[in-house]
Design an enzyme around this catalytic site. Structure first.
Site, PDB file in Angstrom:
ATOM      1  N   ASP A  93       0.529  -0.500   5.154  1.00  0.00           N
ATOM      2  CA  ASP A  93      -0.148   0.770   5.457  1.00  0.00           C
ATOM      3  C   ASP A  93      -1.443   0.839   4.649  1.00  0.00           C
ATOM      4  O   ASP A  93      -1.587   1.671   3.750  1.00  0.00           O
ATOM      5  CB  ASP A  93       0.788   1.945   5.113  1.00  0.00           C
ATOM      6  CG  ASP A  93       0.187   3.293   5.513  1.00  0.00           C
ATOM      7  OD1 ASP A  93      -0.741   3.321   6.342  1.00  0.00           O
ATOM      8  OD2 ASP A  93       0.656   4.324   4.983  1.00  0.00           O
TER       9      ASP A  93
ATOM     10  N   ASN B 146      -3.046  -6.031  -6.377  1.00  0.00           N
ATOM     11  CA  ASN B 146      -3.839  -6.064  -5.153  1.00  0.00           C
ATOM     12  C   ASN B 146      -2.957  -6.731  -4.081  1.00  0.00           C
ATOM     13  O   ASN B 146      -2.483  -7.858  -4.284  1.00  0.00           O
ATOM     14  CB  ASN B 146      -5.098  -6.891  -5.421  1.00  0.00           C
ATOM     15  CG  ASN B 146      -6.008  -6.960  -4.220  1.00  0.00           C
ATOM     16  OD1 ASN B 146      -5.563  -6.900  -3.071  1.00  0.00           O
ATOM     17  ND2 ASN B 146      -7.289  -7.101  -4.473  1.00  0.00           N
TER      18      ASN B 146
ATOM     19  N   PHE C 242       0.871  -1.197   0.000  1.00  0.00           N
ATOM     20  CA  PHE C 242       0.000   0.000   0.000  1.00  0.00           C
ATOM     21  C   PHE C 242       0.910   1.250   0.000  1.00  0.00           C
ATOM     22  O   PHE C 242       0.804   2.114   0.846  1.00  0.00           O
ATOM     23  CB  PHE C 242      -0.934   0.020   1.214  1.00  0.00           C
ATOM     24  CG  PHE C 242      -1.735  -1.238   1.399  1.00  0.00           C
ATOM     25  CD1 PHE C 242      -2.918  -1.437   0.706  1.00  0.00           C
ATOM     26  CD2 PHE C 242      -1.303  -2.247   2.266  1.00  0.00           C
ATOM     27  CE1 PHE C 242      -3.663  -2.604   0.882  1.00  0.00           C
ATOM     28  CE2 PHE C 242      -2.041  -3.412   2.448  1.00  0.00           C
ATOM     29  CZ  PHE C 242      -3.230  -3.593   1.760  1.00  0.00           C
TER      30      PHE C 242
ATOM     31  N   ASP D 240       1.115  -1.215  -4.953  1.00  0.00           N
ATOM     32  CA  ASP D 240      -0.126  -0.451  -4.806  1.00  0.00           C
ATOM     33  C   ASP D 240      -1.035  -0.849  -5.966  1.00  0.00           C
ATOM     34  O   ASP D 240      -0.573  -1.309  -7.002  1.00  0.00           O
ATOM     35  CB  ASP D 240       0.148   1.058  -4.835  1.00  0.00           C
ATOM     36  CG  ASP D 240      -0.943   1.866  -4.138  1.00  0.00           C
ATOM     37  OD1 ASP D 240      -0.728   2.343  -3.018  1.00  0.00           O
ATOM     38  OD2 ASP D 240      -2.045   1.999  -4.741  1.00  0.00           O
ATOM     39  N   SER D 241      -2.350  -0.678  -5.765  1.00  0.00           N
ATOM     40  CA  SER D 241      -3.282  -1.004  -6.840  1.00  0.00           C
ATOM     41  C   SER D 241      -3.536   0.196  -7.743  1.00  0.00           C
ATOM     42  O   SER D 241      -4.200   0.073  -8.765  1.00  0.00           O
ATOM     43  CB  SER D 241      -4.605  -1.508  -6.250  1.00  0.00           C
ATOM     44  OG  SER D 241      -5.118  -0.546  -5.361  1.00  0.00           O
TER      45      SER D 241
ATOM     46  N   CYS E 272      -5.353   3.187  10.020  1.00  0.00           N
ATOM     47  CA  CYS E 272      -5.730   4.601   9.937  1.00  0.00           C
ATOM     48  C   CYS E 272      -7.220   4.812  10.164  1.00  0.00           C
ATOM     49  O   CYS E 272      -7.795   5.769   9.651  1.00  0.00           O
ATOM     50  CB  CYS E 272      -5.275   5.210   8.624  1.00  0.00           C
ATOM     51  SG  CYS E 272      -6.048   4.467   7.193  1.00  0.00           S
TER      52      CYS E 272
END
Ligand code: SAH
Length: 391
Positions: free
Chosen positions: A292, A271, A223, A245-246, A332
């Site tokens: 993250d 993914n 991520f 990352d996607s 988060c």
């Protein structure tokens, strides 16, 4: 002035600033959506000024304990106070930071990020949205060096207030994407195009802290977005860095950033759930995994599903790590408490047969201040764990 009377035992009597619809005893004086209202207790005592939105679950948000209107002069005062706080924080460049963060700066629903001459404004409550032009005037007065002001009103949080989502230029020329240097790291500011407001400023202090674990290690940054962690690890002498990352646009920015910074980072569009599964199946290992993820939940109700997702990626990540390896992980969502997060992690560690030793705790940077009586203002939690032993 119109107002509301709050039921006894509402959270506002414990120092919170929100009034939920279930906590309203009575309205008086016919308040209209977006109005400033007087908040009173059940003995008719005044307890503050708030903004009213009957379409929101949070019907009133208190923004002052005094009688106060929401006007340009008030906005300038609060903006200056927020700027002074940033100027006093070590390690924060007041030219590149979150200048205003909602309740934590006494402006519920207002978020302002500053990237040099560009300000990005979000209005996340109805009352603040109605006063957008007064906010723009206040930004021009308090921050005269700002050339462009962009409204980044595509946050899903607006839906909860019954507001439309859009992105537009409110003042000055349309800003084009541009690179910024922050310490050792390079980022791309794309105020109109990128996700969120462009950068995850809340993580900026954590990049170097996490990078400090990476010397000689093979790193997998999951991520990664624009690769703040990946860059910090590459700078700190990681043996190799892969970043996943996607989002194709985040990875395009990451590649530009790495090239400008002279760093070698392998950017992988995938993914994370699938990638970790494949890596685990092939017996692949590494020495430092960073997780993250975005918030998997927007409410307490979907917390169970979110925890399942969190556990899956943690379990798989732990299986890629051997004794001496490290897991750095963040959550988060304020809906997930530290205790719940750690319980999930302990569960994953037990299933993966790994002994975790905590090495560090991380939080959101100081330009996202935490209010003691508003626990929702503390949302970013992070930990570094070492895989202990071969025990
Ligand atoms: N670590 C980043 C911030 C991460 S935000 C930083 O410090 O800047 C979460 C990121 O996860 C976003 O960039 C989003 O595009 C990405 N993302 C969301 N779901 C994903 C998935 N299932 N697989 C891979 N990336 C995903």
């Amino acid at each position: 002035m119109a107002g509301i009377i709050v039921k006894p035992r509402s959270r506002i009597f414990q120092g919170h600033d929100w009034v939920y619809s279930s906590e309203v005893r009575k309205l008086f004086g016919d308040p209209q959506p977006g109005d400033v209202v007087s908040i009173k207790d059940f003995r008719d005592r005044f307890i503050g000024s708030g903004m009213y939105n009957p379409a929101s679950q949070i019907v009133v948000r208190r923004f002052s304990r005094q009688r106060q209107d929401l006007d340009a002069e008030f906005f300038v005062r609060r903006l200056r106070r927020a700027m002074n706080l940033r100027a006093s924080l070590a390690g924060i460049d007041p030219l590149f930071c979150r200048v205003v963060w909602s309740e934590s700066d006494g402006l519920p629903g207002v978020v302002i990020d500053r990237y040099g001459e560009v300000a990005v404004l979000q209005t996340l409550t109805l009352a603040m949205d109605q006063r957008q032009s007064a906010l723009v005037a206040a930004i021009q007065e308090a921050l005269p060096e700002i050339r462009s002001i962009v409204a980044r009103n595509d946050s899903v949080m607006r839906t909860a207030e019954g507001l439309e989502r859009s992105v537009s230029v409110l003042h000055g020329p349309e800003p084009k994407p541009f690179p910024i240097k922050w310490g050792d790291l390079v980022f791309t500011v794309d105020a109109l195009g990128a996700q969120k407001t462009g950068l995850y400023l809340d993580q900026f202090e954590n990049y170097a802290l996490v990078g400090s674990w990476s010397g000689g290690r093979r790193v997998l940054d999951c991520f990664c977005h624009q690769g703040g962690f990946a860059q910090a690890c590459a700078k700190a002498g990681a043996a190799s860095v892969e970043a996943v990352d996607s989002s194709a646009s985040a990875l395009a920015a990451l590649r530009d950033n790495a090239e400008r910074n002279g760093l070698s980072i392998e950017a992988i569009e995938a993914n994370v759930f699938d990638l970790l599964k494949e890596r685990e199946a092939s017996g692949w290992t590494c020495d430092l995994v960073i997780l993250d993820p975005p918030s998997f939940t927007r409410s307490r109700r979907s917390l169970r599903d979110a925890l399942r997702g969190y556990k899956e990626i943690h379990l798989r990540a732990l299986k890629l790590l051997e004794p001496g390896g490290m897991l750095v992980t963040f959550s988060c969502s304020h809906h997930l408490s530290a205790a719940e997060f750690l319980e999930m992690l302990a569960d994953a560690a037990s299933d993966a047969k790994r002994t975790l030793r905590r090495r560090a705790i991380y939080t959101q940077r100081g330009d996202h201040p935490i209010l003691l009586n508003i626990p929702e203002s503390e949302y970013l939690r992070g930990y570094a764990f070492e895989i202990a032993g071969g025990w």
